[in-house]
Design an enzyme around this catalytic site. Sequence first.
Site, PDB file in Angstrom:
ATOM      1  CG  ASP A 322      -2.156  -0.196  -5.122  1.00 44.52           C
ATOM      2  OD1 ASP A 322      -2.649   0.162  -4.033  1.00 44.52           O
ATOM      3  OD2 ASP A 322      -2.079  -1.397  -5.448  1.00 44.52           O
ATOM      4  CD  GLU A 517      -1.180  -5.282  -0.749  1.00 43.81           C
ATOM      5  OE1 GLU A 517      -0.276  -4.738  -1.390  1.00 43.81           O
ATOM      6  OE2 GLU A 517      -2.017  -4.624  -0.079  1.00 43.81           O
TER       7      GLU A 517
HETATM    8  C1  BGC Z   1      -3.325  -2.725  -2.558  1.00 44.17           C
HETATM    9  C2  BGC Z   1      -4.662  -2.346  -3.136  1.00 44.17           C
HETATM   10  C3  BGC Z   1      -5.490  -1.645  -2.111  1.00 44.17           C
HETATM   11  C4  BGC Z   1      -4.739  -0.482  -1.521  1.00 44.17           C
HETATM   12  C5  BGC Z   1      -5.497   0.261  -0.464  1.00 44.17           C
HETATM   13  C6  BGC Z   1      -2.674  -1.580  -1.850  1.00 44.17           C
HETATM   14  O1  BGC Z   1      -1.512  -1.998  -1.174  1.00 44.17           O
HETATM   15  O2  BGC Z   1      -2.502  -3.197  -3.596  1.00 44.17           O
HETATM   16  O3  BGC Z   1      -5.325  -3.480  -3.607  1.00 44.17           O
HETATM   17  O4  BGC Z   1      -6.703  -1.229  -2.690  1.00 44.17           O
HETATM   18  O5  BGC Z   1      -3.532  -0.938  -0.962  1.00 44.17           O
HETATM   19  O6  BGC Z   1      -5.605  -0.465   0.704  1.00 44.17           O
HETATM   20  C1  BGC Z   2      -2.458  -0.461   4.571  1.00 44.79           C
HETATM   21  C2  BGC Z   2      -2.981  -1.288   3.453  1.00 44.79           C
HETATM   22  C3  BGC Z   2      -2.061  -1.151   2.292  1.00 44.79           C
HETATM   23  C4  BGC Z   2      -0.650  -1.505   2.699  1.00 44.79           C
HETATM   24  C5  BGC Z   2       0.304  -1.317   1.552  1.00 44.79           C
HETATM   25  C6  BGC Z   2      -1.070  -0.900   4.928  1.00 44.79           C
HETATM   26  O1  BGC Z   2      -0.557  -0.142   5.968  1.00 44.79           O
HETATM   27  O2  BGC Z   2      -3.292  -0.538   5.673  1.00 44.79           O
HETATM   28  O3  BGC Z   2      -4.252  -0.910   3.074  1.00 44.79           O
HETATM   29  O4  BGC Z   2      -2.483  -1.967   1.249  1.00 44.79           O
HETATM   30  O5  BGC Z   2      -0.233  -0.763   3.816  1.00 44.79           O
HETATM   31  O6  BGC Z   2       1.637  -1.523   1.912  1.00 44.79           O
END
Ligand code: BGC
Ligand code: BGC
Length: 649
Positions: A322, A517
């Site tokens: 991730d 998140e």
């Molecule tokens: C999330 C994932 C996601 C990834 C890419 C992460 O922070 O936990 O679900 O696929 O970012 O955006």
């Molecule tokens: C991204 C997301 C990712 C997240 C994680 C963002 O900047 O665009 O896709 O899940 O950071 O912290």
Amino acid sequence: MMRSLTGLALLLPILGGSTAAQDAPRSTSWRGDDWPVQTSPTPRDDAMEASLAGIVAGMTLEQKIGQMTQPDIRYVTPDEVRTHYIGSVLNGGGAWPGMRKDAALADWTALSDAYYRASMSTDMKVQVPVIWGTDAVHGHGNVAGATLFPHNIGLGAARDPGLVERIGRATAKQVRATGISWVFAPTLAVGENRRWGRTYESYSSDPAIVASYGAAMVRGLQGGLKGDGDVVATAKHYLGDGGTFQGVDQGENRASRKHMIQVQAAGYYPALDAGVQTVMATYNSWKDVAASKDYGKIHGNRELLTDVLKGRLGFDGFVVSDWNGIEQVPGCSKAHCPQAINAGIDMVMVPEDWKAFIANTVADVREGRIAMARIDDAVTRILRVKLRSGLFERNPAATAWAARPEALDDRALAREAVRKSVVLLKNGGALPLAPDKRVLVVGASADSLSNQTGGWSLTWQGTENGNADFRGGTTLLAALRKALGEANVTYSPDGSNVDVTRFDRVVAVIGETPYAEYHGDIRFPRPVAHSQLRPSDRAVIDAVAGKGVPVVTILYSGRPAYANDLINRSDAFVAAFLPGTEADGLADVLLKRGHDFTGRLSFAWPGSACSTGEAPGDIVQFPRGYGLSYGKAKRTVRLPEPAAPAACR
Ligand code: BGC
Ligand code: BGC
């Protein structure tokens, strides 16, 4: 099984509040005490394996590590993809070509084409196409103009795996329209604590629903894997994301091994059986407290990533980490983590620091911290998925749906999904709405596609969007105006300065504002009471209730909410979750336009501000499976309103 569960739930004394201990037992799909033994549904193809071995044997170490590296499009150019042999790119939430939110489909396919051509013009012996991944978790959320479907929590209430499969097909087509061929979905979390900010990404707290939906979504997204309307799917987040202590995102799961195997992991067995080609590791850790066994961060756990997933469960695709997930493994940083690769991570999502990651990992292999055999296995897995999915055969920017605007349009399907996913919790006769009546609409959410779509919508958090950003979307206010006639609908966002008694009905549309998140976590000991979290919603209800005009309340939320006070002050109450861009589907059931309410809760609905899930002792107001229809009795009972304390204990 699920059917009888629903029936049973309805017999419970729900209106007085019951505890989870009385709730029907969970239905699970796997009841074994140990991980099941599975094999890949794709039979081994000796000719393909031989050519894979040939390609890998001809690669330099730098080329292999490049294949294992996945930067974000904001931080890598096509030329860098060429010079560093990059295996994959992703666009994280809120990353668009040229960093323009309104990027046209042609901009997306042009960027895809540029990355693809760059990957095919390296100095490698065999050119290996780059694979682009994206989060299309409720339709192609990053793309202006794409129809967005209800988030998973709502789909869970629809109890319709066939619908989920059709949404998967539609989503694959939307994604293909942008020249992308890999989707980071479905989420197979079994959400166990509604404090968790990702509760809405979970289909249900019932592992059986997660299991049947996960497989359906994989079938829908992947289709035959090679077709112009197929994309590679991802089972995420392996393992235990939905069951962390106090619902803390990226926190610690403390489940017993049996609970992990039978409940938290339930979605993985059928998804793997359906042929899902990639698995994303989860940020959380796992400590089996009962057995005093600490697995640590899953990103660094070899037993779970390699022995269980790739061994017992027979997974022959690849595991992606991730977003910066490796840095949470003790001793690691964003740009360096031999532990994760040794544990079984095959591709590393290293959005920004990918150059340092490549250099560090090359050194790891040269200096013996990672065996070449592990690298070869990782690269073989990545190339296997690329071969199977037809990437070597054609440029993803030039397939049938590429750059075709009609591929983004799935309004009728989304409308059907909305209709089926909203749950009627109370109706004392205020519904259905009649077309010739005067309706007062109140609440800011009535006119907010942002609140209607939630997180992972145009931006990562779903914030910073106005209605115009969602080209073609329909708010509930607009849907009601269409359905009831402009002249019959008056809108007052806060319900003030209007004489309620001049109307036949009030429709109050309230809800959470978007989050994604950990931004959405409601941290212990904060009570989880909607009115306490959003006093303006309670104020809007207070402004219109008790004036002799029936109030119909619609709640948008990414989690089950303690809302007894709001339900008591409403004559009808609908849990609409995060329905997406097509509120016409809500109007269909509110007006009973040939459609009744069929949605049934996929999570228990709490009866107190500190009941956070379905654990023993939690007060459940409406159990999983609950939901009214017009056909059912209209008797309403005043619900208990235990006050929300300042802090939970
Ligand atoms: C999330 C994932 C996601 C990834 C890419 C992460 O922070 O936990 O679900 O696929 O970012 O955006
Ligand atoms: C991204 C997301 C990712 C997240 C994680 C963002 O900047 O665009 O896709 O899940 O950071 O912290």
